[in-house]
Design a protein around this motif. Structure first.
Motif, short mmCIF file in Angstrom:
data_model
loop_
_atom_site.label_atom_id
_atom_site.label_comp_id
_atom_site.label_asym_id
_atom_site.label_seq_id
_atom_site.Cartn_x
_atom_site.Cartn_y
_atom_site.Cartn_z
N ALA A 115 0.68 -1.14 0.06
CA ALA A 115 0.00 0.03 -0.02
C ALA A 115 0.69 1.38 0.21
O ALA A 115 0.48 2.25 -0.63
CB ALA A 115 -1.07 0.18 1.25
N ILE A 123 -5.07 3.55 -4.34
CA ILE A 123 -5.43 2.87 -3.28
C ILE A 123 -7.06 2.43 -3.19
O ILE A 123 -7.77 1.56 -2.91
CB ILE A 123 -4.92 3.32 -1.69
CG1 ILE A 123 -3.67 2.78 -1.62
CG2 ILE A 123 -5.88 2.42 -0.53
CD1 ILE A 123 -2.83 3.27 -0.22
N VAL A 126 -8.33 0.54 -5.59
CA VAL A 126 -8.33 -0.82 -5.27
C VAL A 126 -9.57 -1.41 -4.27
O VAL A 126 -10.02 -2.28 -4.61
CB VAL A 126 -7.00 -1.22 -4.47
CG1 VAL A 126 -7.01 -2.64 -3.93
CG2 VAL A 126 -5.77 -1.15 -5.27
N TRP A 127 -9.87 -0.45 -3.41
CA TRP A 127 -10.76 -0.51 -2.62
C TRP A 127 -12.27 -0.75 -3.22
O TRP A 127 -13.31 -1.28 -2.61
CB TRP A 127 -10.85 0.43 -1.41
CG TRP A 127 -9.87 0.43 -0.56
CD1 TRP A 127 -9.13 -0.81 -0.17
CD2 TRP A 127 -9.66 1.39 0.33
NE1 TRP A 127 -8.26 -0.41 0.84
CE2 TRP A 127 -8.32 0.95 1.21
CE3 TRP A 127 -9.88 2.60 0.79
CZ2 TRP A 127 -7.54 1.65 2.04
CZ3 TRP A 127 -9.28 3.42 1.57
CH2 TRP A 127 -8.00 2.79 2.48
N MET A 140 -7.53 -5.45 -1.33
CA MET A 140 -5.92 -5.12 -1.33
C MET A 140 -5.16 -6.54 -1.61
O MET A 140 -4.34 -6.65 -2.21
CB MET A 140 -5.37 -4.50 -0.16
CG MET A 140 -4.07 -4.05 -0.31
SD MET A 140 -3.55 -2.94 -1.52
CE MET A 140 -4.42 -1.46 -0.88
#
Length: 220
Positions: A115, A123, A126-127, A140
């Motif tokens: 991360a 990020i 990705v979430w 993740m």
């Protein structure tokens, strides 16, 4: 026979328009020159990666070899350089540290380390809008597994594009080599975090996660 001036002017305009159109089409179809690239750099095992990937013995053997060949080792190790002002890290060093971090994170499946090399926007991507911590961790972990191809990453190389003045840009290609012989080239763009005089400057990926996934899926 007298030629009408308007007809002549009209024909000239038509030929000029046709000529410009053909030139425009030729420029669109002409192959673009390939961008200049820096030499390919292979990420080597350093102390941090060695520890994280269980290969510390390799580092220690090299370190021992060097120490045995330094005359007056005690004096060398105790020499105090604290008074000297440390120079800000060069871009080359920052890039090396970034790719070392990335390699260590993927190689050891370390989510926190992984991360740290992604930008905030990456990020969030990705979430995928998840709010629950457990779901975010799962997302993740799944992405990290995709990048490592289920732990098969063997090594990585990278090179940067050069600008018209032959200076290194923040764009380039990351070559990910896996244990089954697959090599995946991933175009990347880095963003530098921190001011030029900041000792804590570091790079992060600014790629969209979609771009990385698409490139990886072509080789799965």
């Amino acid at each position: 026979m007298r030629i009408n001036k308007r007809i002549v002017i009209g024909l000239v305009i038509i030929f000029v328009i046709i000529g410009l159109s053909l030139l425009f089409i030729w420029k669109l179809q002409a192959p673009k020159p390939e961008a200049k690239m820096t030499k390919v750099v292979e990420v080597e095992i350093d102390r941090e990666i060695a520890v994280l990937s269980g290969k510390e013995d390799v580092y220690l053997k090299v370190d021992s070899f060097i120490r045995e060949r330094i005359p007056a080792l005690d004096i060398f190790m105790e020499f105090d350089l604290d008074d000297e002002k440390e120079e800000p890290p060069t871009n080359e060093k920052l890039c090396k540290e970034f790719f070392n971090m990335f390699y260590a994170a993927v190689k050891t499946q370390d989510m926190d380390l992984f991360a740290s090399v992604l930008s905030g926007d990456s990020i969030q991507e990705v979430w995928e809008g998840e709010i629950l911590i457990e779901k975010r961790i799962e997302k993740m972990d799944n992405f990290l597994d995709t990048v490592s191809r289920a732990g098969k990453l063997s090594s990585i190389h990278y090179q940067f594009k050069m600008d018209k003045n032959d200076l290194q840009t923040d764009n380039g290609t990351l070559y990910m080599i896996y244990e089954d012989g697959v090599e995946v080239p991933i175009p990347f763009e880095l963003v530098l975090i921190g001011d030029i005089e900041d000792e804590e400057r570091y790079y992060q990926f600014s790629n969209t996660i979609k771009e990385i996934k698409q490139q990886l899926h072509q080789y799965n």
